[in-house]
Design a protein around this motif. Structure first.
Motif, PDB file in Angstrom:
ATOM      1  N   GLY A  56      41.549  47.610  33.758  1.00 20.32           N
ATOM      2  CA  GLY A  56      41.417  46.444  34.619  1.00 20.32           C
ATOM      3  C   GLY A  56      42.748  45.793  34.945  1.00 20.32           C
ATOM      4  O   GLY A  56      43.005  45.394  36.083  1.00 20.32           O
ATOM      5  N   VAL A  57      43.627  45.683  33.937  1.00 21.84           N
ATOM      6  CA  VAL A  57      44.949  45.097  34.180  1.00 21.84           C
ATOM      7  C   VAL A  57      45.818  46.055  34.990  1.00 21.84           C
ATOM      8  O   VAL A  57      46.534  45.637  35.902  1.00 21.84           O
ATOM      9  N   THR A  58      45.744  47.352  34.684  1.00 22.39           N
ATOM     10  CA  THR A  58      46.534  48.339  35.419  1.00 22.39           C
ATOM     11  C   THR A  58      46.171  48.347  36.899  1.00 22.39           C
ATOM     12  O   THR A  58      47.034  48.453  37.775  1.00 22.39           O
ATOM     13  N   ALA A  59      44.865  48.210  37.178  1.00 20.92           N
ATOM     14  CA  ALA A  59      44.391  48.204  38.571  1.00 20.92           C
ATOM     15  C   ALA A  59      44.498  46.833  39.212  1.00 20.92           C
ATOM     16  O   ALA A  59      44.121  46.663  40.371  1.00 20.92           O
ATOM     17  N   MET A  60      44.977  45.838  38.464  1.00 24.78           N
ATOM     18  CA  MET A  60      45.102  44.454  38.949  1.00 24.78           C
ATOM     19  C   MET A  60      43.744  43.821  39.255  1.00 24.78           C
ATOM     20  O   MET A  60      43.621  42.962  40.122  1.00 24.78           O
ATOM     21  N   GLY A  61      42.703  44.248  38.531  1.00 20.19           N
ATOM     22  CA  GLY A  61      41.412  43.615  38.722  1.00 20.19           C
ATOM     23  C   GLY A  61      40.260  44.521  38.345  1.00 20.19           C
ATOM     24  O   GLY A  61      40.415  45.737  38.215  1.00 20.19           O
ATOM     25  N   CYS A  62      39.110  43.907  38.184  1.00 17.50           N
ATOM     26  CA  CYS A  62      37.888  44.600  37.775  1.00 17.50           C
ATOM     27  C   CYS A  62      36.987  44.805  38.983  1.00 17.50           C
ATOM     28  O   CYS A  62      37.414  44.739  40.130  1.00 17.50           O
ATOM     29  N   THR A  63      35.703  45.043  38.723  1.00 20.35           N
ATOM     30  CA  THR A  63      34.742  45.204  39.818  1.00 20.35           C
ATOM     31  C   THR A  63      34.622  43.933  40.647  1.00 20.35           C
ATOM     32  O   THR A  63      34.307  43.995  41.837  1.00 20.35           O
ATOM     33  N   ILE A  64      34.866  42.791  40.025  1.00 17.66           N
ATOM     34  CA  ILE A  64      34.835  41.522  40.751  1.00 17.66           C
ATOM     35  C   ILE A  64      36.234  41.184  41.274  1.00 17.66           C
ATOM     36  O   ILE A  64      36.413  40.828  42.436  1.00 17.66           O
ATOM     37  N   GLY A  65      37.244  41.332  40.432  1.00 13.43           N
ATOM     38  CA  GLY A  65      38.604  40.985  40.834  1.00 13.43           C
ATOM     39  C   GLY A  65      39.137  41.820  41.986  1.00 13.43           C
ATOM     40  O   GLY A  65      39.763  41.301  42.912  1.00 13.43           O
ATOM     41  N   GLN A  66      38.894  43.145  41.932  1.00 16.41           N
ATOM     42  CA  GLN A  66      39.319  44.013  43.026  1.00 16.41           C
ATOM     43  C   GLN A  66      38.149  44.362  43.950  1.00 16.41           C
ATOM     44  O   GLN A  66      38.297  44.385  45.164  1.00 16.41           O
ATOM     45  N   GLY A  67      36.986  44.629  43.343  1.00 17.99           N
ATOM     46  CA  GLY A  67      35.846  45.080  44.134  1.00 17.99           C
ATOM     47  C   GLY A  67      35.137  44.007  44.931  1.00 17.99           C
ATOM     48  O   GLY A  67      34.294  44.312  45.775  1.00 17.99           O
ATOM     49  N   LEU A  68      35.461  42.746  44.684  1.00 19.43           N
ATOM     50  CA  LEU A  68      34.865  41.647  45.459  1.00 19.43           C
ATOM     51  C   LEU A  68      35.956  40.731  46.005  1.00 19.43           C
ATOM     52  O   LEU A  68      36.165  40.654  47.214  1.00 19.43           O
ATOM     53  N   SER A  69      36.680  40.056  45.120  1.00 19.02           N
ATOM     54  CA  SER A  69      37.723  39.128  45.562  1.00 19.02           C
ATOM     55  C   SER A  69      38.833  39.861  46.309  1.00 19.02           C
ATOM     56  O   SER A  69      39.278  39.428  47.378  1.00 19.02           O
ATOM     57  N   GLY A  70      39.300  40.986  45.752  1.00 19.66           N
ATOM     58  CA  GLY A  70      40.372  41.728  46.398  1.00 19.66           C
ATOM     59  C   GLY A  70      39.948  42.317  47.731  1.00 19.66           C
ATOM     60  O   GLY A  70      40.667  42.213  48.726  1.00 19.66           O
ATOM     61  N   LEU A  71      38.765  42.931  47.758  1.00 18.47           N
ATOM     62  CA  LEU A  71      38.290  43.521  49.009  1.00 18.47           C
ATOM     63  C   LEU A  71      38.022  42.462  50.071  1.00 18.47           C
ATOM     64  O   LEU A  71      38.093  42.751  51.269  1.00 18.47           O
ATOM     65  N   SER A  72      37.717  41.239  49.651  1.00 21.69           N
ATOM     66  CA  SER A  72      37.479  40.176  50.634  1.00 21.69           C
ATOM     67  C   SER A  72      38.741  39.877  51.434  1.00 21.69           C
ATOM     68  O   SER A  72      38.670  39.367  52.554  1.00 21.69           O
ATOM     69  N   THR A  73      39.927  40.219  50.887  1.00 21.69           N
ATOM     70  CA  THR A  73      41.187  40.013  51.609  1.00 21.69           C
ATOM     71  C   THR A  73      41.552  41.229  52.458  1.00 21.69           C
ATOM     72  O   THR A  73      42.560  41.199  53.158  1.00 21.69           O
ATOM     73  N   LEU A  74      40.769  42.299  52.349  1.00 20.36           N
ATOM     74  CA  LEU A  74      41.043  43.571  53.034  1.00 20.36           C
ATOM     75  C   LEU A  74      42.378  44.164  52.585  1.00 20.36           C
ATOM     76  O   LEU A  74      43.130  44.724  53.371  1.00 20.36           O
ATOM     77  N   SER A  75      42.647  44.059  51.295  1.00 24.45           N
ATOM     78  CA  SER A  75      43.851  44.629  50.714  1.00 24.45           C
ATOM     79  C   SER A  75      43.692  46.137  50.547  1.00 24.45           C
ATOM     80  O   SER A  75      42.664  46.615  50.046  1.00 24.45           O
TER      81      SER A  75
END
Length: 371
Positions: free
Chosen positions: A324-343
């Motif tokens: 999770g830290v290596t990927a800079m987020g979890c299913t919510i951190g990257q899979g929801l919050s991160g994707l909401s920014t279209l990163s």
């Protein structure tokens, strides 16, 4: 703004973040919102309902984020997902490790917190192991390994890795217009696709999960990026985002905040250790799930089934903390919050999580076949 008003606003931001995360916990517990469950349903039963719930949540969060950006309420460049340096290998391998681990640990970081609120003692063990592993990958032995290996493999995107800003720079469009067209447009398409599912159309629970969870992510962007933004700190005279660990605008994420929560608990008497948006989010999800579990009489104590069950959950927690830290987020951190920014980085991490989860499900099947 004087010091007293600054401190009052800081407290308000923390309470607002706690309220949003508690609502997230209650909704997730009520609707059985679960990323691992969504992937498992597709693999084992061919049922896409929970996956459509997840995609709808992403679409809702995406529309909310880019609508606020177009209105000038928040600045997309002030998120950790905006960086022009795309650490694609870290995102892919970290995401895969996290996805594999969440299958072994019976759920991702958010699901772990929800299970704790509903009475799962084995999820409490997962929380502590995952938190320690995450802290080690933030600042300890696995942090050194991460920094010297996968984090060095990257490519550059200018002006940043968020798709709307990159397209605006390439096409010469106005950033606000591109944000509105691309961000809101893609989000609307995701919502429409999710809503078209037969299982979603007839399910109020699916709509509650999609709109509610996505709305919580968008609300947290508003809390940290709008409510918590102070243009001029009363002492340093610099712009500041209140109560964030990164010093930037943040939304829901749970891997690193688990580490910060353990750090806050262990060093509670140290005045330098203060509550942050991440810490209160962790506490809020547990509280929200607990209140809903008690109110619906679904609170149940749960322990490990045996030695192998214990070992699998510990290994899974280690994988999630490091991944999770290596990927800079979890299913919510990257899979929801991160994707909401279209990163772009978030999209790579999302793919890694799915691939890792598929590998984890195959591994579980292999264990069953050899029993």
């Amino acid at each position: 703004m004087d010091a007293a008003a600054f401190q009052s606003l800081h407290t308000t931001v923390l309470w607002a973040a706690f309220a949003v995360s508690a609502l997230f916990g209650a909704i997730a517990h009520r609707t059985h919102f679960c990323t691992m469950g969504a992937i498992s349903d597709i693999v084992n039963m061919g049922d896409w309902t929970r996956m459509r719930m997840w995609i709808m949540a992403i679409g809702v969060a995406m529309v909310g984020f880019h609508a606020m950006a177009a209105l000038g309420w928040i600045d997309p460049a002030q998120t950790i997902y905006y960086s022009g340096r795309v650490i694609w290998l870290s995102a892919l391998l970290g995401g895969a490790l996290f996805g594999f681990g969440m299958v072994l640990a019976s759920g991702c970081g958010s699901k772990t917190l929800i299970r704790i609120g509903a009475g799962s003692l084995k999820s409490l063990v997962v929380f502590f192991v995952m938190g320690v592993a995450a802290f080690a990958t933030l600042r300890g032995i696995t942090a050194v390994l991460r920094d010297r290996t996968v984090d060095r493999v990257a490519f550059q995107m200018e002006p940043g890795s968020a798709l709307p800003d990159w397209l605006a720079a390439q096409l010469g469009w106005a950033p606000a217009t591109t944000t509105l067209i691309v961000g809101v447009g893609i989000g609307a398409v995701l919502i429409a696709w999710a809503a078209a599912g037969e299982g979603v159309q007839r399910s109020a629970q699916a709509w509650l999960a999609g709109v509610g969870i996505g709305g919580c992510a968008a609300a947290m962007w508003w809390v940290s990026g709008r409510l918590g933004f102070v243009p001029e700190h009363p002492e340093t005279l610099e712009a500041v985002y209140l109560a964030t660990n990164s010093g930037r605008m943040e939304s829901l994420t749970f891997t690193a905040p688990m580490a910060y929560t353990l750090d806050w608990l262990i060093y509670f008497s140290d005045q330098n250790k203060v509550l942050t948006l991440g810490v209160v989010s962790v506490l809020g999800v547990v509280a929200g799930a607990f209140v809903h579990a008690v109110a619906t009489r679904t609170f149940r104590w749960e322990g490990f089934a045996g030695t192998r069950d214990t070992a699998l959950h510990i290994v899974g927690a280690l994988c999630m903390g490091v991944g999770g830290v290596t990927a800079m987020g979890c299913t919510i951190g990257q899979g929801l919050s991160g994707l909401s920014t279209l990163s772009v980085t978030s999209a790579v991490a999302f793919a890694g999580i799915v691939l890792g989860a598929l590998a984890g499900l195959r591994f579980q099947l292999w264990l069953l076949e050899h029993d």
